[in-house]
Design an enzyme around this catalytic site. Structure first.
Site, PDB file in Angstrom:
ATOM      1  N   GLU A   4      -5.728  -2.435  -0.483  1.00 40.14           N
ATOM      2  CA  GLU A   4      -4.569  -1.540  -0.541  1.00 40.14           C
ATOM      3  C   GLU A   4      -5.000  -0.080  -0.623  1.00 40.14           C
ATOM      4  OE1 GLU A   4      -1.986  -3.008   0.287  1.00 40.14           O
ATOM      5  OE2 GLU A   4      -2.665  -5.034  -0.148  1.00 40.14           O
ATOM      6  N   GLU A  58      -3.598  -3.868   9.562  1.00 39.78           N
ATOM      7  CA  GLU A  58      -3.974  -4.993   8.709  1.00 39.78           C
ATOM      8  C   GLU A  58      -5.328  -5.590   9.083  1.00 39.78           C
ATOM      9  OE1 GLU A  58      -2.778  -5.464   6.024  1.00 39.78           O
ATOM     10  OE2 GLU A  58      -0.768  -4.605   6.096  1.00 39.78           O
ATOM     11  N   GLU A  95       0.784  -1.234   0.000  1.00 38.53           N
ATOM     12  CA  GLU A  95       0.000   0.000   0.000  1.00 38.53           C
ATOM     13  C   GLU A  95       0.812   1.279   0.000  1.00 38.53           C
ATOM     14  OE1 GLU A  95       0.383  -1.005   4.515  1.00 38.53           O
ATOM     15  OE2 GLU A  95       0.229  -2.101   2.621  1.00 38.53           O
TER      16      GLU A  95
END
Length: 880
Positions: free
Chosen positions: A305, A327, A271
């Site tokens: 992302e 995450e 990302e």
């Protein structure tokens, strides 16, 4: 490559850096063998730090070319340098100062694919978690946020395209034969989000107008000739941007958003702020080469992302112990996005299957760790299903406890309060507490305790008093490093289904419950419902509201009642799945003793009725018809596992169901949509049902004709790959199978992603002979050990997805994995360590296989010169 290290990092040891990095200017002169990197940092001493404190920067296999303070060379006596660190002494006591560091690195020999590397003619970076230190000496940790300006210089014939984070400042000719491009990212970011790409790539472009009216340029870069295959990724990106505005009020913040797809990449995607780098398997798609699952994965990972722009980039982690903060939260966001784009129940069922297949075994084995670990030796090994998938489940439980309105208030407060911060789990939870007034202290244990809780459920129906009682009891088994566990707050969604299919709407007494949720906070709690007209059937843990194991005695009749009447689609599927699991476990135990298998007529009747029920979504029917996998059955049995007995039992059950429902399955096998291919949820669901029915029909018919005809007639990869897979699994030695394999390979000889599928299908074909097939493919002309995708497609698929082939009684599968891990570790430690986790459940096998697996692990340990990544995994999996 960092070799084996015994250093342990602990959450309790965190302290901020002595110096603050205000900004960093990077200049790269790209060259395959000798890229020059100049880093100019503006720093100041943190308030309260001693005047004699040294600046200690991280490195990894670096050679220092030059070092300056405020433009002047530093006397060698004023610093100490090793390949792994740079220590600078005698620095100014106040005010900002400039440190300039010069290094030279070799991208073409960097086979770890961490830091800056060059592969297939493209320069690329991967800096999470600790790759930036392979580029230059720096504070390579997530709590050091700085503004980056990047200038990239390269020969025009070596890299026509020069990209980095942020907004484009300008570029052009630099000197004879070379050009440059300059980029500026105004948003402070940690080093792990730095990105650089250089090469010759094709591009597609579009634009997006944000909710405040700003136009954002969107660009996706791929290998030349593959541009058309990036169209779906672009569409998914635009839908993700719109969804994040509508659902979370999050607007994109740069003038440009770029994605680059590369074929050699350790991750699925990364990302990096404004410049995402993707494994090309999660960008490239067209009907001929991508399955419905590929399209769904592209949609989800593009969204994941992009969503990181706020949950990970604008707000990042204070340290790597907080990894789930970005995450787990972002996985939850991409899950809900996909649920909104597709079928919410079907998406949830897929999530549950994934969680149980990967995270539950992790929680039950030697690699168990909390969602937020308390310590680690190698951070690369904590990018796990526990951090990602269980981390997502924890966020989902917060929403279940608080409700949608207070959850959104908490998220809004989190974005407002911590924008630009490097935050912690405590910061995150405090926002929900402050927004809702609810104490989440006990709930926070989900972040610090490893293991999967067990909830034992019992019920009592009092006919005379018209009362129904539900008693819940929680327990949590010891895990490595955590022998004593505290009581958890477990939210369990429920329903009471009356005999006529209606749901009882009364509220219970005796414990906290509301909005159809039991809040289990004590060791044992009883909830009593009064005024219940008839005995109800309890539907518990609806929607899989908590990631727990449920122990509950329910009759087949009760499960069938839930399957027919529950208003929650996930609960309906779970009831049928539980029935199937019971039948399969009984069959596996009898098969192991060479005893006759019991009839599964009741299960077959339910499955056939579900298959034929046109009121249900085709995708839901396909999920329901998909029996628990061999790994699922092994997990439920728990210990002394015989993979061959489980395989034989599952095959026998499938065969009985197939024969009982042949007429239904044969009709559904031909029901795939015709006409132009569409990857939308409706058509994908129809293809899934047709493919699942085809599996049963071909079993019952007993010959490969139907499958070969389906293979030859397929006009999309979904149906072609499914037909090929069934041919290989069911009729491995048939001439039709050999012809189909050769035809597929010849057709897609120049398509690496399609050839990955060809390898995976063969690697996962059950039976002891699959070992020989894998060895043959490893030595074949199509196999490339340097490509992570190909390694995962063959070695990864075989070891993690083929229980009978990998777990051969003679241990050959374990030895194959050990051999490959030792070889890969010398080039790519991250890949080697992740492949090795296929052995995480070795101690649950029967004794003979256990010993072979143990010896394979010992052989890796004794190989010597292991990376920290692999050494860490081996040491945690081998007791003593």
């Amino acid at each position: 490559m960092r070799t084996e290290s015994g250093q342990i990092f602990k959450l309790g040891d965190y302290r901020p850096t002595d110096f603050v990095v205000e900004r960093i200017d990077l200049t790269f002169e790209l060259d395959p063998a000798a890229t020059k990197v100049v880093s100019r940092m503006i720093l100041h001493r943190r308030e309260g730090v001693a005047a004699d404190a040294a600046l200690v920067l991280d490195g990894d296999e670096l050679t220092l070319d030059g070092l300056q303070l405020d433009g002047n060379d530093i006397d060698p006596a004023g610093y100490a340098v090793t390949p792994d660190s740079l220590t600078i002494r005698a620095l100014p006591e106040s005010g900002p100062f400039e440190i300039t560091v010069s290094t030279t690195i070799s991208p073409e020999t960097n086979t770890t694919l961490m830091g800056l590397y060059r592969s297939s003619g493209v320069y690329c970076t991967q800096c999470e978690a600790e790759g930036f230190r392979r580029i230059t000496y720096f504070y390579d940790r997530p709590d050091v946020l700085a503004v980056y300006t990047v200038t990239v210089i390269a020969r025009k014939d070596d890299a026509k395209l020069l990209l980095s984070n942020g907004n484009f400042l300008g570029g052009g000719d630099y000197d004879e034969g070379r050009h440059f491009a300059a980029w500026f990212d105004p948003h402070p970011k940690p080093s792990y989000l730095f990105a650089l790409v250089g090469g010759d790539l094709g591009m597609i472009e579009d634009s997006f107008t944000t909710m405040s009216g700003r136009d954002v340029a969107l660009k996706i870069y791929v290998e030349h000739g593959k541009e058309a295959r990036a169209a779906y990724a672009m569409d998914a990106l635009k839908r993700s941007m719109k969804w994040d505005e509508e659902v979370y009020g999050r607007e994109y913040d740069l003038d440009i958003f770029q994605i680059v797809a590369v074929s050699d990449f350790n991750m699925g995607a990364m990302e990096n702020k404004g410049l995402n780098v993707f494994n090309d398997k999660y960008v490239l798609a067209d009907p001929e080469t991508a399955t419905d699952a590929d399209y769904a994965n592209i949609e989800a990972i593009i969204a994941h992302e992009y969503f990181h722009n706020w949950t990970g980039n604008r707000i990042t982690c204070r340290d790597w112990f907080q990894l789930c903060l970005k995450e787990g939260l972002t996985v939850y966001r991409d899950h809900t996005f996909s649920a909104d784009q597709r079928s919410a129940p079907v998406k949830r069922i897929a999530e549950i299957r994934l969680l149980k297949a990967h995270q539950f075994p992790e929680d039950a084995g030697p690699l168990a760790h909390p969602v937020r670990p308390q310590k680690y030796r190698e951070i690369n090994n904590f990018y796990t299903a526990t951090v990602y998938e269980k981390g997502s489940e924890v966020v989902r439980m917060i929403r279940t406890i608080l409700g949608a309105e207070d959850f959104r208030k908490g998220m809004d407060l989190y974005f407002e309060r911590h924008d630009g911060d490097a935050s912690t789990i405590e910061d995150f939870l405090a926002c929900f507490t402050d927004a809702s007034g609810r104490d989440l202290t006990q709930f926070a244990l989900w972040y610090s305790q490893a293991g999967t809780p067990l909830v034992t459920v019992s019920t009592d129906w009092n006919e005379a008093g018209k009362t129904f009682s539900v008693t819940l009891e929680q327990s949590l088994a010891p895990t490595p490093g955590q022998s004593r566990k505290a009581l958890m707050h477990i939210p369990l969604a429920y329903g009471l289904i009356l005999p006529d299919g209606r749901e009882f709407e009364g509220q219970p007494h005796g414990g906290e419950a509301g909005n159809g949720v039991f809040h289990l906070t004590k060791r044992k709690q009883t909830f009593r419902f009064a005024g219940v007209p008839e005995r109800p059937v309890l539907s518990i843990n609806r929607g899989f509201s908590a990631p727990v194991n449920i122990a509950m005695e329910q009759s087949i009749a009760d499960l069938a009642h839930i399957a027919r009447h529950d208003s929650d689609g996930v609960a309906r599927w779970q009831a049928i799945n539980d029935h199937a699991t019971r039948s399969l476990i009984s069959a596996a135990r009898l098969s192991r003793d060479d005893r006759k298998l019991p009839s599964v007529a009741e299960l077959a009747e339910i499955l056939i009725a579900t298959a034929a029920d046109e009121s249900l979504e085709p995708a839901f029917r396909a999920q329901t018809l998909t029996l628990p996998s061999e790994s699922d059955i092994a997990r439920e049995i728990g210990g002394n596992i015989d993979p061959d007995a489980i395989h034989a039992a599952r095959e026998a059950v499938m065969k009985e169901v197939a024969h009982a429902g042949l007429e239904t399955f044969a009709a559904l096998a031909d029901s795939a949509p015709t006409g132009p291919y569409s990857p939308d949820a409706e058509d994908a669901g129809k293809r899934a049902l047709a493919a699942t029915a085809m599996a049963y029909a071909s079993i019952a018919e007993g010959w490969p004709d139907r499958l070969k005809k389906a293979f030859d007639a397929a006009d999309n990869m979904t149906m072609m790959a499914q037909a090929l897979q069934l041919l290989v699994y069911q009729f491995a030695s048939a001439e039709e199978t050999r012809e189909a394999l050769e035809s597929f390979r010849a057709r897609f000889a120049d398509n690496p992603l399609a050839l990955d599928k060809w390898h995976t299908i063969q690697a996962m074909a059950p039976g002891a002979k699959s070992y020989d097939r894998v060895e043959h493919l490893l030595a074949g002309p199509d196999f490339d050990r340097t490509n992570p995708n190909r390694m995962r497609a063959l070695v990864g698929a075989f070891s993690a997805g083929n229980p009978t082939g990998f777990n051969r009684a003679d241990g050959a599968g374990y030895r194959l994995l050990a051999r490959e891990v030792i070889a890969i570790d010398k080039r790519n430690p991250q890949l080697a360590a992740r492949l090795l986790t296929a052995l995480r459940s070795w101690q649950s096998l029967e004794s003979g296989r256990q010993e072979h697996a143990r010896l394979a692990l010992v052989s890796i340990r004794e190989a010597g010169a292991l990376s920290a990544d692999v050494s860490d995994i081996v040491d945690r999996m081998l007791p003593g």
